[in-house]
Design a protein around this motif. Structure first.
Motif, PDB file in Angstrom:
ATOM      1  N   TRP A 178      21.563  51.597  59.675  1.00  0.00           N
ATOM      2  CA  TRP A 178      20.975  51.298  60.985  1.00  0.00           C
ATOM      3  C   TRP A 178      21.998  50.617  61.890  1.00  0.00           C
ATOM      4  CZ3 TRP A 178      15.241  49.306  60.789  1.00  0.00           C
ATOM      5  CH2 TRP A 178      14.406  50.350  60.357  1.00  0.00           C
ATOM      6  N   LEU A 179      22.832  49.777  61.315  1.00  0.00           N
ATOM      7  CA  LEU A 179      23.880  49.115  62.088  1.00  0.00           C
ATOM      8  C   LEU A 179      24.955  50.124  62.486  1.00  0.00           C
ATOM      9  CD1 LEU A 179      24.265  45.896  59.912  1.00  0.00           C
ATOM     10  CD2 LEU A 179      22.920  46.168  61.996  1.00  0.00           C
ATOM     11  N   GLU A 180      25.321  50.995  61.557  1.00  0.00           N
ATOM     12  CA  GLU A 180      26.363  51.997  61.801  1.00  0.00           C
ATOM     13  C   GLU A 180      25.992  52.978  62.912  1.00  0.00           C
ATOM     14  OE1 GLU A 180      29.441  52.507  60.384  1.00  0.00           O
ATOM     15  OE2 GLU A 180      29.246  50.615  59.316  1.00  0.00           O
ATOM     16  N   ILE A 181      24.727  53.400  62.941  1.00  0.00           N
ATOM     17  CA  ILE A 181      24.324  54.415  63.926  1.00  0.00           C
ATOM     18  C   ILE A 181      23.707  53.808  65.182  1.00  0.00           C
ATOM     19  CG2 ILE A 181      24.047  56.207  62.180  1.00  0.00           C
ATOM     20  CD1 ILE A 181      21.009  55.840  62.405  1.00  0.00           C
ATOM     21  N   GLY A 182      23.629  52.470  65.241  1.00  0.00           N
ATOM     22  CA  GLY A 182      23.181  51.812  66.460  1.00  0.00           C
ATOM     23  C   GLY A 182      21.685  51.600  66.596  1.00  0.00           C
ATOM     24  N   VAL A 183      20.913  51.839  65.572  1.00  0.00           N
ATOM     25  CA  VAL A 183      19.470  51.567  65.636  1.00  0.00           C
ATOM     26  C   VAL A 183      19.235  50.063  65.699  1.00  0.00           C
ATOM     27  CG1 VAL A 183      17.302  51.706  64.328  1.00  0.00           C
ATOM     28  CG2 VAL A 183      18.812  53.688  64.472  1.00  0.00           C
ATOM     29  N   ALA A 184      20.040  49.312  64.976  1.00  0.00           N
ATOM     30  CA  ALA A 184      19.937  47.854  64.962  1.00  0.00           C
ATOM     31  C   ALA A 184      21.295  47.261  65.289  1.00  0.00           C
ATOM     32  CB  ALA A 184      19.467  47.364  63.598  1.00  0.00           C
ATOM     33  N   ARG A 185      21.274  46.077  65.868  1.00  0.00           N
ATOM     34  CA  ARG A 185      22.545  45.405  66.176  1.00  0.00           C
ATOM     35  C   ARG A 185      22.906  44.363  65.139  1.00  0.00           C
ATOM     36  NH1 ARG A 185      22.033  40.325  68.375  1.00  0.00           N
ATOM     37  NH2 ARG A 185      19.967  39.779  69.125  1.00  0.00           N
ATOM     38  N   ARG A 186      21.905  43.941  64.339  1.00  0.00           N
ATOM     39  CA  ARG A 186      22.151  42.895  63.351  1.00  0.00           C
ATOM     40  C   ARG A 186      21.014  42.879  62.334  1.00  0.00           C
ATOM     41  NH1 ARG A 186      21.272  37.253  65.704  1.00  0.00           N
ATOM     42  NH2 ARG A 186      20.071  36.480  63.971  1.00  0.00           N
ATOM     43  N   SER A 187      21.326  42.454  61.122  1.00  0.00           N
ATOM     44  CA  SER A 187      20.281  42.195  60.139  1.00  0.00           C
ATOM     45  C   SER A 187      20.623  40.906  59.407  1.00  0.00           C
ATOM     46  CB  SER A 187      20.127  43.357  59.159  1.00  0.00           C
ATOM     47  OG  SER A 187      21.262  43.475  58.352  1.00  0.00           O
ATOM     48  N   ASP A 188      19.611  40.108  59.147  1.00  0.00           N
ATOM     49  CA  ASP A 188      19.771  38.867  58.395  1.00  0.00           C
ATOM     50  C   ASP A 188      18.970  38.989  57.115  1.00  0.00           C
ATOM     51  OD1 ASP A 188      21.239  37.762  60.508  1.00  0.00           O
ATOM     52  OD2 ASP A 188      19.436  36.945  61.450  1.00  0.00           O
TER      53      ASP A 188
END
Length: 163
Positions: free
Chosen positions: A109-119
């Motif tokens: 999701w971070l790689e393809i731009g769906v999300a900007r960050r995950s904690d």
């Protein structure tokens, strides 16, 4: 994008697609259902992973091999490897693996731009319990986390709390 809305029913300990008014199925415009499917699906184990139950079944989604073969494996494999912890004692090493498996599940999701960050946080609750807290932040101007929802789901001895 509209998708079916998944909810976790604590009373039955099952995932459900609730009915909407008029007899249709409930839908939503968020990533919550995709999040639930990813964290609850068995990602294929790596060759070096120790498999539980003395099995040789590495599990995984059948389409991992055919879906976008030009993509690197990290972007192509679906689900999480949390299932590998089902027979593990909750040691510091197991807690670290649980955190890494949860991070790995949403890396694409971070790689393809769906999300900007995950904690991701993981902690030992008892000798056979690990709590995992995952927060995924959407891409876009607001960058807000997915709508808050609490549920506890069990995969063997691993408990996942999503807030």
């Amino acid at each position: 994008m509209t998708d079916l809305a998944l909810t976790f029913r604590d009373d039955l300990q099952v995932w459900d697609i609730p009915p909407a008014l008029g007899g249709d199925l409930q839908t939503g415009d968020d990533l919550r259902s995709a999040f639930i499917v990813i964290i609850g699906s068995d990602r294929r184990a790596e060759e070096s992973d120790r498999l539980p139950f003395q099995t040789t079944d590495r599990r995984g989604w059948w389409a991992d091999e055919i879906f976008a073969p030009e993509l690197p494996e990290a972007l192509r494999l679906f689900g999480s490897r949390l299932w590998l912890l089902v027979q593990e004692t909750a040691t510091n090493r197991t807690v670290a693996r649980a955190r890494a498996y949860a991070e790995e599940a949403f890396a694409h999701w971070l790689e393809i731009g769906v999300a900007r960050r995950s904690d991701v946080e993981a902690a030992r609750l008892a000798i056979n319990e690990i709590a995992i807290r995952i927060r995924v932040y959407r891409s876009g101007p607001a960058g807000s986390p997915l709508p808050a929802q609490r549920f506890t789901a069990t995969w063997g001895q691993v408990y996942v709390e999503v807030v």
